[in-house]
Design a protein around this motif. Structure first.
Motif, PDB file in Angstrom:
ATOM      1  N   VAL A  56       0.841  -1.202   0.000  1.00 29.51           N
ATOM      2  CA  VAL A  56       0.000   0.000   0.000  1.00 29.51           C
ATOM      3  C   VAL A  56       0.871   1.246   0.000  1.00 29.51           C
ATOM      4  O   VAL A  56       0.539   2.247  -0.637  1.00 29.51           O
ATOM      5  CB  VAL A  56      -1.029   0.013   1.151  1.00 29.51           C
ATOM      6  CG1 VAL A  56      -0.399   0.393   2.491  1.00 29.51           C
ATOM      7  CG2 VAL A  56      -2.174   0.959   0.837  1.00 29.51           C
ATOM      8  N   SER A  57       2.006   1.185   0.661  1.00 29.13           N
ATOM      9  CA  SER A  57       2.922   2.312   0.656  1.00 29.13           C
ATOM     10  C   SER A  57       3.436   2.592  -0.754  1.00 29.13           C
ATOM     11  O   SER A  57       3.506   3.744  -1.188  1.00 29.13           O
ATOM     12  CB  SER A  57       4.098   2.027   1.604  1.00 29.13           C
ATOM     13  OG  SER A  57       4.913   3.158   1.730  1.00 29.13           O
ATOM     14  N   GLU A  58       3.758   1.550  -1.493  1.00 31.00           N
ATOM     15  CA  GLU A  58       4.215   1.704  -2.880  1.00 31.00           C
ATOM     16  C   GLU A  58       3.128   2.326  -3.750  1.00 31.00           C
ATOM     17  O   GLU A  58       3.395   3.251  -4.526  1.00 31.00           O
ATOM     18  CB  GLU A  58       4.634   0.352  -3.458  1.00 31.00           C
ATOM     19  CG  GLU A  58       5.901  -0.210  -2.870  1.00 31.00           C
ATOM     20  CD  GLU A  58       7.131   0.621  -3.186  1.00 31.00           C
ATOM     21  OE1 GLU A  58       7.172   1.283  -4.242  1.00 31.00           O
ATOM     22  OE2 GLU A  58       8.068   0.608  -2.369  1.00 31.00           O
ATOM     23  N   LEU A  59       1.903   1.816  -3.634  1.00 26.91           N
ATOM     24  CA  LEU A  59       0.831   2.315  -4.499  1.00 26.91           C
ATOM     25  C   LEU A  59       0.433   3.745  -4.157  1.00 26.91           C
ATOM     26  O   LEU A  59       0.180   4.560  -5.052  1.00 26.91           O
ATOM     27  CB  LEU A  59      -0.387   1.391  -4.433  1.00 26.91           C
ATOM     28  CG  LEU A  59      -0.179  -0.026  -4.959  1.00 26.91           C
ATOM     29  CD1 LEU A  59      -1.502  -0.789  -4.953  1.00 26.91           C
ATOM     30  CD2 LEU A  59       0.448  -0.032  -6.346  1.00 26.91           C
ATOM     31  N   VAL A  60       0.363   4.067  -2.878  1.00 27.16           N
ATOM     32  CA  VAL A  60       0.003   5.432  -2.490  1.00 27.16           C
ATOM     33  C   VAL A  60       1.122   6.396  -2.877  1.00 27.16           C
ATOM     34  O   VAL A  60       0.851   7.500  -3.364  1.00 27.16           O
ATOM     35  CB  VAL A  60      -0.337   5.508  -0.985  1.00 27.16           C
ATOM     36  CG1 VAL A  60      -0.480   6.951  -0.524  1.00 27.16           C
ATOM     37  CG2 VAL A  60      -1.621   4.731  -0.705  1.00 27.16           C
ATOM     38  N   THR A  61       2.361   5.986  -2.717  1.00 28.63           N
ATOM     39  CA  THR A  61       3.471   6.832  -3.155  1.00 28.63           C
ATOM     40  C   THR A  61       3.374   7.099  -4.654  1.00 28.63           C
ATOM     41  O   THR A  61       3.552   8.240  -5.105  1.00 28.63           O
ATOM     42  CB  THR A  61       4.826   6.184  -2.807  1.00 28.63           C
ATOM     43  OG1 THR A  61       4.909   6.045  -1.391  1.00 28.63           O
ATOM     44  CG2 THR A  61       5.985   7.020  -3.317  1.00 28.63           C
ATOM     45  N   ASN A  62       3.089   6.077  -5.444  1.00 24.77           N
ATOM     46  CA  ASN A  62       2.905   6.274  -6.893  1.00 24.77           C
ATOM     47  C   ASN A  62       1.800   7.290  -7.171  1.00 24.77           C
ATOM     48  O   ASN A  62       1.959   8.168  -8.020  1.00 24.77           O
ATOM     49  CB  ASN A  62       2.558   4.957  -7.587  1.00 24.77           C
ATOM     50  CG  ASN A  62       3.763   4.090  -7.839  1.00 24.77           C
ATOM     51  OD1 ASN A  62       4.900   4.494  -7.625  1.00 24.77           O
ATOM     52  ND2 ASN A  62       3.518   2.878  -8.282  1.00 24.77           N
TER      53      ASN A  62
END
Length: 165
Positions: A56-62
């Motif tokens: 989720v951290s990766e997707l929200v950062t994107n």
């Protein structure tokens, strides 16, 4: 055979700023902790929590970096039985208001310090995808919640150079 299903979900709207990934991780951790007793017939493990918060951290950062809009976060626990087989999974969806941005895993060059988030999602999630709508783009992933009796076969980690091909 019958089919039964339990779905529990949570939603959060996040600002499109650099604090959003931290807020998303906390939101997912809290949802998973609240659902731990409900996950039967499966068991929610620390590994599932770790994987979910990482992805989720990766997707929200994107979403924050590439779309620059507010972010909608949905987290669902899905458990049930179909044709005598019990199942449980965690599904996380991250949506932003910039549907025209293409998302292509693997665009990073070998020495780049960014651009591998979707490769990470593809490597860890059971399944993942992207849905484009008129005013919205949603990137989602699904992580299985294993039954206590399930044997998880270790998969050898890919060599570093394989990750960047």
């Amino acid at each position: 055979m019958g089919k039964r299903q339990l779905t529990t979900s949570r939603h959060s709207a996040l600002s499109g700023d650099l604090h959003a990934p931290r807020t998303a991780r906390s939101f997912v951790r809290t949802a998973i902790a609240d659902w731990t007793p409900e996950a039967l017939p499966a068991e929610i493990t620390e590994r599932l929590t770790h994987d979910a918060t990482l992805l989720v951290s990766e997707l929200v950062t994107n979403a924050v970096v590439h779309a620059g809009t507010t972010v909608e976060l949905y987290c669902r626990l899905v458990a049930g039985e179909t044709e005598g087989e019990e199942f449980a999974s965690l599904v996380v969806e991250v949506s932003d208001d910039h549907p025209m941005r293409p998302l292509l895993p693997g665009d990073a060059n070998t020495y780049a310090t960014h651009g591998r988030g979707l490769q990470l999602v593809a490597a860890i999630a059971e399944s993942w995808g992207i849905s484009y709508h008129r005013d919205l783009k949603t990137v989602w992933f699904r992580l299985p919640i294993r039954s206590p009796g399930d044997l998880e076969v270790p998969v050898p980690a890919p060599r570093v150079e394989q990750l960047f091909q």
